[in-house]
Design a protein around this motif. Structure first.
Motif, PDB file in Angstrom:
ATOM      1  N   GLU A  83       0.844  -1.128   0.133  1.00 13.26           N
ATOM      2  CA  GLU A  83      -0.112   0.065  -0.198  1.00 13.26           C
ATOM      3  C   GLU A  83       0.717   1.019  -0.026  1.00 13.26           C
ATOM      4  O   GLU A  83       0.468   2.256  -0.655  1.00 13.26           O
ATOM      5  CB  GLU A  83      -1.057   0.167   1.098  1.00 13.26           C
ATOM      6  N   ALA A  84       1.952   1.368   0.765  1.00 10.47           N
ATOM      7  CA  ALA A  84       2.967   2.456   0.674  1.00 10.47           C
ATOM      8  C   ALA A  84       3.509   2.648  -0.604  1.00 10.47           C
ATOM      9  O   ALA A  84       3.516   4.036  -1.003  1.00 10.47           O
ATOM     10  CB  ALA A  84       3.970   2.398   1.769  1.00 10.47           C
ATOM     11  N   GLU A  85       3.838   1.580  -1.265  1.00  8.08           N
ATOM     12  CA  GLU A  85       4.283   1.608  -2.735  1.00  8.08           C
ATOM     13  C   GLU A  85       3.196   2.295  -3.612  1.00  8.08           C
ATOM     14  O   GLU A  85       3.582   3.114  -4.530  1.00  8.08           O
ATOM     15  CB  GLU A  85       4.934   0.311  -2.981  1.00  8.08           C
ATOM     16  N   PHE A  86       2.092   1.458  -3.514  1.00  8.35           N
ATOM     17  CA  PHE A  86       1.027   2.137  -4.274  1.00  8.35           C
ATOM     18  C   PHE A  86       0.827   3.517  -4.241  1.00  8.35           C
ATOM     19  O   PHE A  86       0.650   4.157  -5.293  1.00  8.35           O
ATOM     20  CB  PHE A  86      -0.142   1.135  -4.159  1.00  8.35           C
ATOM     21  N   ASN A  87       0.587   4.381  -2.929  1.00  9.99           N
ATOM     22  CA  ASN A  87       0.279   5.499  -2.702  1.00  9.99           C
ATOM     23  C   ASN A  87       1.318   6.211  -2.943  1.00  9.99           C
ATOM     24  O   ASN A  87       1.148   7.423  -3.750  1.00  9.99           O
ATOM     25  CB  ASN A  87       0.135   5.864  -1.277  1.00  9.99           C
ATOM     26  N   GLU A  88       2.618   5.892  -2.907  1.00  3.91           N
ATOM     27  CA  GLU A  88       3.866   6.547  -3.485  1.00  3.91           C
ATOM     28  C   GLU A  88       3.732   6.609  -4.914  1.00  3.91           C
ATOM     29  O   GLU A  88       4.152   7.732  -5.674  1.00  3.91           O
ATOM     30  CB  GLU A  88       5.167   6.138  -3.186  1.00  3.91           C
ATOM     31  N   THR A  89       3.430   5.701  -5.593  1.00  5.68           N
ATOM     32  CA  THR A  89       3.373   5.669  -7.300  1.00  5.68           C
ATOM     33  C   THR A  89       2.383   6.480  -7.683  1.00  5.68           C
ATOM     34  O   THR A  89       2.389   7.504  -8.667  1.00  5.68           O
ATOM     35  CB  THR A  89       3.223   4.282  -7.717  1.00  5.68           C
ATOM     36  N   TRP A  90       1.041   6.333  -6.899  1.00  7.96           N
ATOM     37  CA  TRP A  90       0.045   7.369  -7.129  1.00  7.96           C
ATOM     38  C   TRP A  90       0.286   8.835  -7.148  1.00  7.96           C
ATOM     39  O   TRP A  90      -0.055   9.580  -8.092  1.00  7.96           O
ATOM     40  CB  TRP A  90      -1.123   6.803  -6.332  1.00  7.96           C
ATOM     41  N   GLU A  91       0.910   9.365  -6.228  1.00  2.54           N
ATOM     42  CA  GLU A  91       1.369  10.629  -5.883  1.00  2.54           C
ATOM     43  C   GLU A  91       2.388  11.229  -7.090  1.00  2.54           C
ATOM     44  O   GLU A  91       2.180  12.302  -7.351  1.00  2.54           O
ATOM     45  CB  GLU A  91       2.111  10.744  -4.528  1.00  2.54           C
ATOM     46  N   LEU A  92       3.267  10.031  -7.482  1.00  2.38           N
ATOM     47  CA  LEU A  92       4.403  10.640  -8.342  1.00  2.38           C
ATOM     48  C   LEU A  92       3.678  10.810  -9.821  1.00  2.38           C
ATOM     49  O   LEU A  92       3.903  11.588 -10.478  1.00  2.38           O
ATOM     50  CB  LEU A  92       5.208   9.433  -8.621  1.00  2.38           C
ATOM     51  N   ILE A  93       2.444   9.748 -10.101  1.00  2.00           N
ATOM     52  CA  ILE A  93       1.785  10.107 -11.395  1.00  2.00           C
ATOM     53  C   ILE A  93       0.915  11.416 -11.446  1.00  2.00           C
ATOM     54  O   ILE A  93       0.918  11.914 -12.462  1.00  2.00           O
ATOM     55  CB  ILE A  93       0.806   8.745 -11.530  1.00  2.00           C
ATOM     56  N   VAL A  94       0.296  11.585 -10.331  1.00  2.00           N
ATOM     57  CA  VAL A  94      -0.435  12.882  -9.988  1.00  2.00           C
ATOM     58  C   VAL A  94       0.557  13.942 -10.444  1.00  2.00           C
ATOM     59  O   VAL A  94       0.307  15.123 -11.103  1.00  2.00           O
ATOM     60  CB  VAL A  94      -1.160  12.870  -8.685  1.00  2.00           C
ATOM     61  N   ALA A  95       1.734  14.083  -9.628  1.00  2.00           N
ATOM     62  CA  ALA A  95       2.768  14.972  -9.805  1.00  2.00           C
ATOM     63  C   ALA A  95       3.135  15.399 -11.198  1.00  2.00           C
ATOM     64  O   ALA A  95       3.311  16.435 -11.681  1.00  2.00           O
ATOM     65  CB  ALA A  95       3.767  14.709  -8.684  1.00  2.00           C
ATOM     66  N   GLN A  96       3.490  13.992 -11.824  1.00  2.00           N
ATOM     67  CA  GLN A  96       4.082  14.369 -13.239  1.00  2.00           C
ATOM     68  C   GLN A  96       3.053  14.599 -14.210  1.00  2.00           C
ATOM     69  O   GLN A  96       3.430  15.205 -15.496  1.00  2.00           O
ATOM     70  CB  GLN A  96       4.688  12.803 -13.499  1.00  2.00           C
ATOM     71  N   LEU A  97       1.908  14.492 -13.942  1.00  2.00           N
ATOM     72  CA  LEU A  97       0.665  14.888 -14.954  1.00  2.00           C
ATOM     73  C   LEU A  97       0.452  16.516 -14.659  1.00  2.00           C
ATOM     74  O   LEU A  97      -0.124  17.047 -15.503  1.00  2.00           O
ATOM     75  CB  LEU A  97      -0.631  13.924 -14.654  1.00  2.00           C
ATOM     76  N   GLY A  98       1.017  17.106 -13.610  1.00  2.00           N
ATOM     77  CA  GLY A  98       0.837  18.481 -13.275  1.00  2.00           C
ATOM     78  C   GLY A  98      -0.173  18.859 -12.199  1.00  2.00           C
ATOM     79  O   GLY A  98      -0.606  19.667 -11.900  1.00  2.00           O
ATOM     80  N   GLY A  99      -0.508  17.658 -11.354  1.00  2.00           N
ATOM     81  CA  GLY A  99      -1.335  18.090 -10.113  1.00  2.00           C
ATOM     82  C   GLY A  99      -2.422  17.487 -10.172  1.00  2.00           C
ATOM     83  O   GLY A  99      -2.996  16.998 -11.018  1.00  2.00           O
ATOM     84  N   PRO A 100      -3.319  17.446  -9.022  1.00  2.00           N
ATOM     85  CA  PRO A 100      -4.795  16.724  -9.021  1.00  2.00           C
ATOM     86  C   PRO A 100      -5.616  17.338  -9.954  1.00  2.00           C
ATOM     87  O   PRO A 100      -6.436  16.577 -10.766  1.00  2.00           O
ATOM     88  CB  PRO A 100      -5.251  17.177  -7.598  1.00  2.00           C
ATOM     89  N   GLN A 101      -5.648  18.512 -10.235  1.00  3.78           N
ATOM     90  CA  GLN A 101      -6.452  19.197 -11.162  1.00  3.78           C
ATOM     91  C   GLN A 101      -6.190  18.597 -12.611  1.00  3.78           C
ATOM     92  O   GLN A 101      -7.172  18.247 -13.507  1.00  3.78           O
ATOM     93  CB  GLN A 101      -6.388  20.764 -11.398  1.00  3.78           C
ATOM     94  N   MET A 102      -5.006  18.548 -12.979  1.00  3.26           N
ATOM     95  CA  MET A 102      -4.518  18.070 -14.285  1.00  3.26           C
ATOM     96  C   MET A 102      -4.940  16.536 -14.492  1.00  3.26           C
ATOM     97  O   MET A 102      -5.257  16.000 -15.507  1.00  3.26           O
ATOM     98  CB  MET A 102      -3.065  18.070 -14.606  1.00  3.26           C
ATOM     99  N   MET A 103      -4.879  15.820 -13.443  1.00  2.89           N
ATOM    100  CA  MET A 103      -5.191  14.637 -13.450  1.00  2.89           C
ATOM    101  C   MET A 103      -6.717  14.318 -13.671  1.00  2.89           C
ATOM    102  O   MET A 103      -6.738  13.517 -14.355  1.00  2.89           O
ATOM    103  CB  MET A 103      -4.790  14.043 -11.821  1.00  2.89           C
ATOM    104  N   GLN A 104      -7.487  14.980 -13.008  1.00  7.16           N
ATOM    105  CA  GLN A 104      -8.647  15.063 -13.211  1.00  7.16           C
ATOM    106  C   GLN A 104      -9.255  15.243 -14.772  1.00  7.16           C
ATOM    107  O   GLN A 104     -10.191  14.702 -15.314  1.00  7.16           O
ATOM    108  CB  GLN A 104      -9.527  15.885 -12.333  1.00  7.16           C
TER     109      GLN A 104
END
Length: 293
Positions: A83-104
């Motif tokens: 779960e910790a690795e999953f959450n880290e990976t998710w946060e990295l994807i969100v960051a690399q897409l430009g943040g939560p708004q860009m993810m949405q």
């Protein structure tokens, strides 16, 4: 400093997009027999389901078979997604897409929900873990891998920075004075920064190493003491910069990074997503009874 492999992200997205209509199929349990009327002519739920089966039946069944193969293999090997690795990976994807708004925005543009994307990411990570676990390793091969890929593990000189980008030196000087008086950089960045990539993050740029930014910015960032502020001009405008922390360069020691070396070796030599699933299909006893209507 960790980044998501771009090809992996594309693969996750592609599979999530494909899975969207299948998930919709599974969730479309309307009770009413009539699902639509066209000039008084009814379209029944059965017509609707028959069309879905005709269009997506093969792919839906294939997905169910593959997921069951993965579930059985994970149970057999006692492997699950951390779960910790999953959450880290998710946060990295969100960051690399430009943040939560860009993810949405990305999810909206591709017609999938966050839940669907998260589920597909989790499945991809599980398949990756299973494929990696089947790679044979020896201490000798790991040490050879380490020496051949030492640049992955040597710790480079790096600084963690935030900045505010503005048009003029005058405005940069004004902001610098406010910061030195105790103003909050994140608030000032949100109000004044012209950098679209960091403005929603309060000016936070993260860790940078030498050669990643323009020379003027880099010279200032690596020359500042931790907690200090400074300004520099580049082709983009004027940067007001602060350094949050600093990491000195360090040569890697195999014993200290052996666990990471093994993980990287397994990932590098594992079958790709599609090949691994195909391997499981070939090894399994499959009996497909469904026939399209």
């Amino acid at each position: 400093m960790k980044r998501i492999n771009a090809l992996l992200l594309v693969a996750i997205l592609a599979l999530s997009i494909f899975a969207a209509p299948l998930a919709t199929l599974a969730e479309s349990g309307a009770d009413a027999e009539v699902v639509a009327k066209v000039n008084g002519v009814a379209i029944t739920r059965q017509q609707f389901l028959d069309l879905l089966e005709a269009e997506y039946g093969f792919y839906a069944l294939q997905e169910l078979v593959q997921k069951e193969l993965i579930r059985q293999k994970a149970e057999q090997m006692e492997i699950s997604v951390d779960e910790a690795e999953f959450n880290e990976t998710w946060e990295l994807i969100v960051a690399q897409l430009g943040g939560p708004q860009m993810m949405q925005l990305m999810l909206l543009q591709n017609g999938i929900s966050e839940r669907q994307f998260r589920e597909q990411l989790r499945w991809n990570m599980l398949v990756s873990a299973l494929a990696g676990a089947e790679v044979e390793v020896t201490e000798e091969t790991l040490q050879q891998w380490f020496e051949a890929n030492r640049n992955r593990y040597d710790q480079p000189l790096a600084v963690e920075v935030s900045h505010i980008l503005v048009d003029t030196e005058e405005q940069a000087q004004e902001l610098l004075a406010l910061l030195e008086e105790g103003a909050d950089l994140a608030d000032l960045a949100a109000e004044h920064s012209l950098d679209p990539g960091t403005v929603t993050q309060g000016g936070y740029l993260g860790w940078i190493t030498e050669g990643l930014t323009v020379p003027e910015f880099e010279s200032l960032a690596f020359g500042l003491e931790v907690g200090a502020f400074g300004i520099a001009e580049s082709v983009y405008g004027w940067h007001v910069v602060t350094v949050h922390s600093r990491q000195e360069a360090k040569t890697a020691n195999y014993a200290e990074v052996a666990e990471q070396v093994e993980q990287d070796y397994r990932r590098s030599n594992a079958l790709d997503f599609q090949s691994y699933v195909a391997k499981l299909e070939q090894e399994a006893s499959l009996e497909i009874l469904w026939e399209p209507k």
